[in-house]
Design a protein around this motif. Structure first.
Motif, PDB file in Angstrom:
ATOM      1  N   ASN A   7       0.831  -1.198   0.000  1.00  0.00           N
ATOM      2  CA  ASN A   7       0.000   0.000   0.000  1.00  0.00           C
ATOM      3  C   ASN A   7       0.874   1.261   0.000  1.00  0.00           C
ATOM      4  OD1 ASN A   7      -2.492   1.293  -0.026  1.00  0.00           O
ATOM      5  ND2 ASN A   7      -2.508   1.509   2.202  1.00  0.00           N
ATOM      6  N   LYS A   8       1.967   1.245   0.763  1.00  0.00           N
ATOM      7  CA  LYS A   8       2.902   2.378   0.758  1.00  0.00           C
ATOM      8  C   LYS A   8       3.500   2.581  -0.631  1.00  0.00           C
ATOM      9  CE  LYS A   8       4.417   2.017   5.539  1.00  0.00           C
ATOM     10  NZ  LYS A   8       5.540   1.664   6.417  1.00  0.00           N
ATOM     11  N   LEU A   9       3.819   1.474  -1.288  1.00  0.00           N
ATOM     12  CA  LEU A   9       4.401   1.555  -2.626  1.00  0.00           C
ATOM     13  C   LEU A   9       3.414   2.163  -3.619  1.00  0.00           C
ATOM     14  CD1 LEU A   9       7.002   0.771  -4.176  1.00  0.00           C
ATOM     15  CD2 LEU A   9       5.806  -1.313  -4.845  1.00  0.00           C
ATOM     16  N   ILE A  10       2.163   1.781  -3.524  1.00  0.00           N
ATOM     17  CA  ILE A  10       1.142   2.319  -4.424  1.00  0.00           C
ATOM     18  C   ILE A  10       0.906   3.800  -4.136  1.00  0.00           C
ATOM     19  CG2 ILE A  10      -1.308   2.188  -5.022  1.00  0.00           C
ATOM     20  CD1 ILE A  10       0.475   0.057  -6.304  1.00  0.00           C
ATOM     21  N   GLN A  11       0.932   4.199  -2.876  1.00  0.00           N
ATOM     22  CA  GLN A  11       0.799   5.617  -2.550  1.00  0.00           C
ATOM     23  C   GLN A  11       1.962   6.410  -3.134  1.00  0.00           C
ATOM     24  OE1 GLN A  11       0.475   5.588   1.701  1.00  0.00           O
ATOM     25  NE2 GLN A  11      -1.731   5.219   1.686  1.00  0.00           N
ATOM     26  N   ASP A  12       3.167   5.841  -3.071  1.00  0.00           N
ATOM     27  CA  ASP A  12       4.325   6.488  -3.675  1.00  0.00           C
ATOM     28  C   ASP A  12       4.151   6.594  -5.186  1.00  0.00           C
ATOM     29  OD1 ASP A  12       7.171   7.456  -3.420  1.00  0.00           O
ATOM     30  OD2 ASP A  12       7.416   5.786  -4.838  1.00  0.00           O
ATOM     31  N   ALA A  13       3.587   5.562  -5.784  1.00  0.00           N
ATOM     32  CA  ALA A  13       3.362   5.588  -7.232  1.00  0.00           C
ATOM     33  C   ALA A  13       2.349   6.666  -7.612  1.00  0.00           C
ATOM     34  CB  ALA A  13       2.875   4.215  -7.706  1.00  0.00           C
ATOM     35  N   LYS A  14       1.324   6.852  -6.799  1.00  0.00           N
ATOM     36  CA  LYS A  14       0.345   7.913  -7.076  1.00  0.00           C
ATOM     37  C   LYS A  14       0.998   9.283  -7.018  1.00  0.00           C
ATOM     38  CE  LYS A  14      -4.004   5.820  -5.734  1.00  0.00           C
ATOM     39  NZ  LYS A  14      -5.153   5.892  -4.813  1.00  0.00           N
ATOM     40  N   LEU A  15       1.879   9.476  -6.046  1.00  0.00           N
ATOM     41  CA  LEU A  15       2.589  10.750  -5.955  1.00  0.00           C
ATOM     42  C   LEU A  15       3.525  10.940  -7.141  1.00  0.00           C
ATOM     43  CD1 LEU A  15       3.503  10.841  -2.157  1.00  0.00           C
ATOM     44  CD2 LEU A  15       1.766  12.185  -3.338  1.00  0.00           C
ATOM     45  N   THR A  16       4.097   9.856  -7.617  1.00  0.00           N
ATOM     46  CA  THR A  16       5.019   9.903  -8.749  1.00  0.00           C
ATOM     47  C   THR A  16       4.320  10.405 -10.001  1.00  0.00           C
ATOM     48  OG1 THR A  16       6.324   8.088  -7.842  1.00  0.00           O
ATOM     49  CG2 THR A  16       6.510   8.464 -10.201  1.00  0.00           C
ATOM     50  N   GLN A  17       3.064  10.060 -10.176  1.00  0.00           N
ATOM     51  CA  GLN A  17       2.328  10.481 -11.361  1.00  0.00           C
ATOM     52  C   GLN A  17       2.201  11.993 -11.435  1.00  0.00           C
ATOM     53  OE1 GLN A  17      -1.312   8.246 -10.817  1.00  0.00           O
ATOM     54  NE2 GLN A  17      -0.746   6.857 -12.469  1.00  0.00           N
ATOM     55  N   MET A  18       2.181  12.665 -10.306  1.00  0.00           N
ATOM     56  CA  MET A  18       1.980  14.108 -10.288  1.00  0.00           C
ATOM     57  C   MET A  18       3.287  14.896 -10.434  1.00  0.00           C
ATOM     58  SD  MET A  18      -0.747  14.373  -7.228  1.00  0.00           S
ATOM     59  CE  MET A  18      -1.801  12.996  -6.903  1.00  0.00           C
ATOM     60  N   GLU A  20       7.009  16.058 -12.005  1.00  0.00           N
ATOM     61  CA  GLU A  20       7.615  16.215 -13.327  1.00  0.00           C
ATOM     62  C   GLU A  20       8.745  15.232 -13.551  1.00  0.00           C
ATOM     63  OE1 GLU A  20       8.967  19.993 -14.849  1.00  0.00           O
ATOM     64  OE2 GLU A  20       7.168  20.925 -14.035  1.00  0.00           O
ATOM     65  N   THR A  21       9.573  15.058 -12.532  1.00  0.00           N
ATOM     66  CA  THR A  21      10.704  14.140 -12.651  1.00  0.00           C
ATOM     67  C   THR A  21      10.383  12.843 -11.935  1.00  0.00           C
ATOM     68  OG1 THR A  21      11.733  15.019 -10.655  1.00  0.00           O
ATOM     69  CG2 THR A  21      12.383  16.020 -12.753  1.00  0.00           C
ATOM     70  N   LEU A  22      11.076  11.826 -12.337  1.00  0.00           N
ATOM     71  CA  LEU A  22      10.894  10.514 -11.729  1.00  0.00           C
ATOM     72  C   LEU A  22      11.686  10.459 -10.424  1.00  0.00           C
ATOM     73  CD1 LEU A  22       9.387   7.980 -12.592  1.00  0.00           C
ATOM     74  CD2 LEU A  22      11.475   7.139 -13.588  1.00  0.00           C
ATOM     75  N   PRO A  23      11.019  10.202  -9.287  1.00  0.00           N
ATOM     76  CA  PRO A  23      11.746  10.172  -8.012  1.00  0.00           C
ATOM     77  C   PRO A  23      12.586   8.906  -7.874  1.00  0.00           C
ATOM     78  CG  PRO A  23       9.446   9.677  -7.643  1.00  0.00           C
ATOM     79  CD  PRO A  23       9.594  10.006  -9.095  1.00  0.00           C
ATOM     80  N   LEU A  24      13.282   8.812  -6.761  1.00  0.00           N
ATOM     81  CA  LEU A  24      14.127   7.651  -6.508  1.00  0.00           C
ATOM     82  C   LEU A  24      13.317   6.362  -6.539  1.00  0.00           C
ATOM     83  CD1 LEU A  24      16.336   8.892  -3.551  1.00  0.00           C
ATOM     84  CD2 LEU A  24      17.115   8.295  -5.834  1.00  0.00           C
ATOM     85  N   TYR A  25      13.951   5.316  -7.020  1.00  0.00           N
ATOM     86  CA  TYR A  25      13.337   3.994  -7.036  1.00  0.00           C
ATOM     87  C   TYR A  25      13.237   3.498  -5.596  1.00  0.00           C
ATOM     88  CZ  TYR A  25      12.549  -0.867  -8.333  1.00  0.00           C
ATOM     89  OH  TYR A  25      12.024  -2.117  -8.473  1.00  0.00           O
ATOM     90  N   GLN A  26      12.091   3.004  -5.211  1.00  0.00           N
ATOM     91  CA  GLN A  26      11.852   2.543  -3.838  1.00  0.00           C
ATOM     92  C   GLN A  26      12.338   1.106  -3.661  1.00  0.00           C
ATOM     93  OE1 GLN A  26      10.804   4.397  -1.365  1.00  0.00           O
ATOM     94  NE2 GLN A  26      10.499   6.182  -2.669  1.00  0.00           N
ATOM     95  N   GLU A  27      13.639   0.945  -3.697  1.00  0.00           N
ATOM     96  CA  GLU A  27      14.223  -0.401  -3.674  1.00  0.00           C
ATOM     97  C   GLU A  27      13.936  -1.138  -2.370  1.00  0.00           C
ATOM     98  OE1 GLU A  27      18.467  -2.513  -4.680  1.00  0.00           O
ATOM     99  OE2 GLU A  27      18.135  -0.423  -5.171  1.00  0.00           O
ATOM    100  N   GLU A  28      14.002  -0.433  -1.258  1.00  0.00           N
ATOM    101  CA  GLU A  28      13.780  -1.100   0.026  1.00  0.00           C
ATOM    102  C   GLU A  28      12.331  -1.581   0.155  1.00  0.00           C
ATOM    103  OE1 GLU A  28      14.610  -3.056   3.198  1.00  0.00           O
ATOM    104  OE2 GLU A  28      16.159  -2.008   2.060  1.00  0.00           O
ATOM    105  N   LEU A  29      11.380  -0.764  -0.295  1.00  0.00           N
ATOM    106  CA  LEU A  29       9.974  -1.192  -0.261  1.00  0.00           C
ATOM    107  C   LEU A  29       9.752  -2.401  -1.165  1.00  0.00           C
ATOM    108  CD1 LEU A  29       7.891   2.122  -0.303  1.00  0.00           C
ATOM    109  CD2 LEU A  29       8.095   0.480   1.547  1.00  0.00           C
ATOM    110  N   VAL A  30      10.351  -2.368  -2.352  1.00  0.00           N
ATOM    111  CA  VAL A  30      10.184  -3.484  -3.292  1.00  0.00           C
ATOM    112  C   VAL A  30      10.765  -4.758  -2.691  1.00  0.00           C
ATOM    113  CG1 VAL A  30      10.893  -4.359  -5.541  1.00  0.00           C
ATOM    114  CG2 VAL A  30      10.075  -2.017  -5.330  1.00  0.00           C
ATOM    115  N   TYR A  83       3.599  -0.713  -9.993  1.00  0.00           N
ATOM    116  CA  TYR A  83       4.690   0.232  -9.742  1.00  0.00           C
ATOM    117  C   TYR A  83       5.725   0.160 -10.862  1.00  0.00           C
ATOM    118  CZ  TYR A  83       8.543   2.528  -7.274  1.00  0.00           C
ATOM    119  OH  TYR A  83       9.563   3.362  -6.935  1.00  0.00           O
ATOM    120  N   GLN A  84       6.089  -1.048 -11.252  1.00  0.00           N
ATOM    121  CA  GLN A  84       7.083  -1.202 -12.310  1.00  0.00           C
ATOM    122  C   GLN A  84       6.544  -0.668 -13.637  1.00  0.00           C
ATOM    123  OE1 GLN A  84       9.961  -1.736 -11.516  1.00  0.00           O
ATOM    124  NE2 GLN A  84      10.215  -3.361 -10.055  1.00  0.00           N
TER     125      GLN A  84
END
Length: 165
Positions: A7-18, A20-30, A83-84
């Protein structure tokens, strides 16, 4: 609780959509989600081993527990894939919009696999666009809404017969 990390990963993905730049990859969550899926699978296999590898249809509590475990694993996998896919779609858009793929600021937010993907995809696009020098492939894909449009011909192909004459 199962699924909280996904759920945290999906929330991060929703924020990513808004952004302009692609944020850091959430490797630890994955990694945490993959670890959770492995733990769920290991627990399910251990329970199934007690019943000879068969789903215990007589013991409804155990069958329900296995079903819930399976649903948790599938949900986590769907969240990872979403997310991917979001990140790969953004990388594709970067390549199509001719973002400098060697820009260090862009590369710092990507994991090594994404860096390779962006580099290889950009090379493929350069080769593909090279075949169609006369045509702008990055133009809008939306068809015109006007009834009459101007058509610019790049090459004379002779007389062409369409289905309307």
């Amino acid at each position: 609780m199962y699924g909280d990390i996904a759920n945290k990963l999906i929330q991060d993905a929703k924020l990513t959509q808004m952004l302009e730049t692609l944020p850091l990859y959430q490797e630890e969550l994955v990694r945490s989600i993959v670890r959770e899926v492995r733990d769920l699978h290991r627990d399910t296999e251990a329970v199934l081993a007690r019943y000879g590898g068969e789903l215990p249809t007589q013991d409804r509590k155990v069958a329900c527990w296995i079903f819930v475990q399976h649903l948790c694993m599938r949900r986590n996998k769907r969240c990872l894939l979403a997310y991917q896919r979001l990140r790969s779609t953004r990388l594709d858009a970067m390549a199509w919009n001719d973002v400098d793929t060697m820009d260090q600021e862009v590369l710092n937010n990507l994991n090594p696999n994404e860096q390779d993907y962006l580099r290889d995809y950009s090379e493929l696009l350069v080769d593909y666009k090279g075949e169609w020098v006369d045509v702008d492939l990055t133009g809008s894909l939306e068809p015109p809404r006007d009834l009459f449009i101007d058509v610019r011909v790049l090459k004379d192909a002779g007389e062409i017969q369409t289905e309307y004459g």
